[in-house]
Write a protein that holds these residues in place. Sequence first.
Motif, mmCIF file in Angstrom:
data_model
loop_
_atom_site.group_PDB
_atom_site.id
_atom_site.type_symbol
_atom_site.label_atom_id
_atom_site.label_comp_id
_atom_site.label_asym_id
_atom_site.label_seq_id
_atom_site.Cartn_x
_atom_site.Cartn_y
_atom_site.Cartn_z
ATOM 1 N N ALA A 98 10.540 14.549 7.399
ATOM 2 C CA ALA A 98 9.654 13.649 8.141
ATOM 3 C C ALA A 98 8.295 14.300 8.362
ATOM 4 C CB ALA A 98 10.295 13.278 9.472
ATOM 5 N N GLY A 99 8.269 15.636 8.540
ATOM 6 C CA GLY A 99 6.999 16.300 8.763
ATOM 7 C C GLY A 99 6.332 16.707 7.461
ATOM 8 N N ILE A 119 1.211 12.157 1.621
ATOM 9 C CA ILE A 119 -0.021 11.493 2.053
ATOM 10 C C ILE A 119 -1.240 12.204 1.487
ATOM 11 C CG2 ILE A 119 -1.457 11.033 4.067
ATOM 12 C CD1 ILE A 119 0.959 10.191 5.506
ATOM 13 N N PHE A 120 -1.187 13.547 1.489
ATOM 14 C CA PHE A 120 -2.257 14.330 0.897
ATOM 15 C C PHE A 120 -2.497 13.901 -0.540
ATOM 16 C CE2 PHE A 120 -2.808 17.652 4.015
ATOM 17 C CZ PHE A 120 -4.054 18.115 3.695
ATOM 18 N N ALA A 137 9.085 7.905 5.996
ATOM 19 C CA ALA A 137 9.200 8.865 7.098
ATOM 20 C C ALA A 137 10.127 8.309 8.171
ATOM 21 C CB ALA A 137 7.824 9.166 7.684
ATOM 22 N N VAL A 171 0.366 4.263 1.154
ATOM 23 C CA VAL A 171 0.454 5.017 2.402
ATOM 24 C C VAL A 171 1.458 4.373 3.341
ATOM 25 C CG1 VAL A 171 -0.837 5.776 4.404
ATOM 26 C CG2 VAL A 171 -1.861 5.924 2.186
ATOM 27 N N HIS A 172 1.476 3.020 3.374
ATOM 28 C CA HIS A 172 2.458 2.324 4.211
ATOM 29 C C HIS A 172 3.872 2.661 3.759
ATOM 30 C CE1 HIS A 172 -0.596 -1.007 5.420
ATOM 31 N NE2 HIS A 172 -0.986 0.221 5.724
ATOM 32 N N MET A 178 -3.792 10.032 -0.645
ATOM 33 C CA MET A 178 -5.127 9.766 -0.098
ATOM 34 C C MET A 178 -6.226 9.912 -1.136
ATOM 35 S SD MET A 178 -5.469 11.555 3.447
ATOM 36 C CE MET A 178 -4.691 10.917 4.858
ATOM 37 N N MET A 179 -5.999 10.873 -2.039
ATOM 38 C CA MET A 179 -7.034 11.161 -3.012
ATOM 39 C C MET A 179 -7.058 10.112 -4.124
ATOM 40 S SD MET A 179 -8.272 13.678 -1.742
ATOM 41 C CE MET A 179 -7.920 14.909 -0.536
ATOM 42 N N SER A 222 6.358 14.311 4.089
ATOM 43 C CA SER A 222 5.533 13.107 4.263
ATOM 44 C C SER A 222 4.055 13.460 4.221
ATOM 45 C CB SER A 222 5.850 12.423 5.591
ATOM 46 O OG SER A 222 7.207 12.182 5.688
ATOM 47 N N ILE A 223 3.686 14.556 4.905
ATOM 48 C CA ILE A 223 2.273 14.941 4.922
ATOM 49 C C ILE A 223 1.802 15.303 3.515
ATOM 50 C CG2 ILE A 223 0.656 16.673 5.752
ATOM 51 C CD1 ILE A 223 2.193 16.674 8.339
ATOM 52 N N LEU A 272 1.169 14.300 11.254
ATOM 53 C CA LEU A 272 1.227 13.089 10.430
ATOM 54 C C LEU A 272 0.359 11.990 11.052
ATOM 55 C CD1 LEU A 272 2.771 11.979 7.986
ATOM 56 C CD2 LEU A 272 4.510 11.165 9.539
ATOM 57 N N ILE A 326 4.944 5.940 5.122
ATOM 58 C CA ILE A 326 5.301 5.875 6.542
ATOM 59 C C ILE A 326 6.695 5.298 6.718
ATOM 60 C CG2 ILE A 326 4.635 4.933 8.776
ATOM 61 C CD1 ILE A 326 2.854 7.073 7.528
ATOM 62 N N HIS A 382 -7.075 3.219 -3.174
ATOM 63 C CA HIS A 382 -7.018 2.758 -1.802
ATOM 64 C C HIS A 382 -6.323 1.413 -1.673
ATOM 65 C CE1 HIS A 382 -9.165 3.567 2.099
ATOM 66 N NE2 HIS A 382 -8.776 4.732 1.659
ATOM 67 N N LYS A 398 0.840 -1.197 0.000
ATOM 68 C CA LYS A 398 0.000 0.000 0.000
ATOM 69 C C LYS A 398 0.870 1.240 0.000
ATOM 70 C CE LYS A 398 -4.243 -1.537 2.134
ATOM 71 N NZ LYS A 398 -5.034 -1.482 3.348
ATOM 72 N N LEU A 427 13.454 10.026 9.705
ATOM 73 C CA LEU A 427 13.687 10.225 11.134
ATOM 74 C C LEU A 427 15.030 9.642 11.540
ATOM 75 C CD1 LEU A 427 10.292 9.534 12.885
ATOM 76 C CD2 LEU A 427 11.555 11.653 12.793
ATOM 77 N N TRP A 442 -7.175 8.647 8.105
ATOM 78 C CA TRP A 442 -7.202 7.856 6.877
ATOM 79 C C TRP A 442 -7.431 6.367 7.188
ATOM 80 C CZ3 TRP A 442 -4.176 3.907 4.830
ATOM 81 C CH2 TRP A 442 -4.436 3.623 3.470
ATOM 82 N N GLY A 447 5.539 18.552 14.419
ATOM 83 C CA GLY A 447 4.985 18.273 13.094
ATOM 84 C C GLY A 447 4.635 16.813 12.886
ATOM 85 N N ILE A 448 5.329 15.920 13.623
ATOM 86 C CA ILE A 448 5.078 14.487 13.448
ATOM 87 C C ILE A 448 3.666 14.139 13.911
ATOM 88 C CG2 ILE A 448 5.957 12.188 13.984
ATOM 89 C CD1 ILE A 448 8.013 13.659 12.562
#
Lengths: 170, 337
Positions: A68-69, A76-77, A41, A34-35, A80-81, A72-73, B131, A38, A84, A32, A45, B138, B127-128
């Motif tokens: 990492a912040g 994901i944004f 990320a 999204v995984h 997500m759209m 990654s976000i 996430l 992560i 799945h 996946k 880190l 989700w 910030g984490i």
Amino acid sequence: MFNVDITGEFIAFFAFAAIMIGGAVLMISLEKVVHMVISMAAVFLGLGGMYVLLDAEFVAFVQVLIYAGAVSILMIFGIMMTKHSGESEPVRPLHEALVAVGALSLFGLFFYAIRTTDFPDAAAAAPAEDNTMAIGELLFSGYIVPFELLSVLLTVAFIGAIALAKKEAE
Amino acid sequence: MGAWLDEPLTWGDALAVFLWAVLFLLIVLGFVTYAIYYERKVIGWMQLRVGPNRVGPFGLLQTVADIFKLLIKEDTIPRKADRLLFVIAPALAFIPAFSVLAVIPYTEKLYFADLNVGLLYYVALSGITTLAIVLGGWASNNKYALLGGMRSAAQMISYEVPLVISVTGVILLSGSLNLRDIVAAQDGGWFWNWNLFPQIIGFVVFIIAAVSELNRTPFDLPEAESELVAGYHVEYSGFRFAFFMLAEYVYVYAIAALTTVLFLGGWHAPAPFLDVVPGILWFLLKFAFVVFSLFWIRASFPRVRVDQLMSLGWKVLLPVALLNVFLTALYLELFVK
């Protein structure tokens, strides 16, 4: 080969290395999207932790903040759209065997090169007392032109993004 | 970094570090328990109600009972949820919340980590949590949870920018990112030496952005009960839900402590003749006042509308914060150098 003291630094190095390698392997093997983000990320880190061990705190926390912040976000944004469910590619044994051989020989090459290189004494580059201050002074004296050019580039990108978004809205 | 990094790691050192962390965790949990009780009481009084008063004397054990209820609740995971991420998200939200507390200095002697980029560390790790909130939303596979998660991410990213830029003025004045040095630079004996007055614009922007970062009213859109059911944690129950709430209240602690350190002079007394009172008491007084103000704001303001939220962040707070940086730099260049 194993003539090292077990210091806090040593343990921390291996913990971060394990996080990074584990994250990288999972990033490739998970299905996946999204995984995957992560696990990436986690690599970011771990890299931040490595910078801390190298006495580069400023770079370390900027790494955490940006990669990492924020990055990654952002990913994901985007993800997500979209779809799945995971999607598995067809298995190609010959292809995978060739890739494994290539990766292993690359590892062998690096390992050999690192083991045979004679590193100069690390004390030659002693870290500054306050390395954030040192970075700032260097950035705004020696590297002021590249810094300003980057600011212009970012501003252009920023304005471009706004212009594109505006066009879409109309 | 700490000297222990270079020394051989003995079991004694490791145990000492571990025990300090556990002790601090217990203190933070105690704070969270009574902050929730206090918040309910304060809001109760402001709305002419009594607030919790049944469990224990004056209702003091109400939160303990609530947490106990959450812990013994059945642990449900929706069948269509992404199990792994659903389980990881609450822990991922809490760990950074607790880690950022490491750099807060309480007095000259009492602090955990003396990091030369303390402020950056705080901003980076917090910030984490964003996430984790997006992931929790989700992974629940629920449209309200996803909406809450998206709102939360958009809001936290938009307000993190003015938050960071508003403290740049403080960094300029004290010439350091180290939180201990920032407090030390505010030492002048009197309260007008605190960054609050020279940096009043930065302070206002910081407080607004901080309330928004905390997802508290009037910026509690990610969990707006009346429009999103509960937001990103709608599918969570039991101790996983408790973890999200815990992270939220630990950030209340963190932001209150950070405000005290950055703008209210940390452990310094407001006037020279009050120096006899120990620094830790001053710190706690200011800290308690900031926490109270957060509850006060929550009880007084209606929720911001979602379309006003983004324009407030980008069109008002960001330019004002940039202006503050510019003015501070101009002042330093003209009058200090």
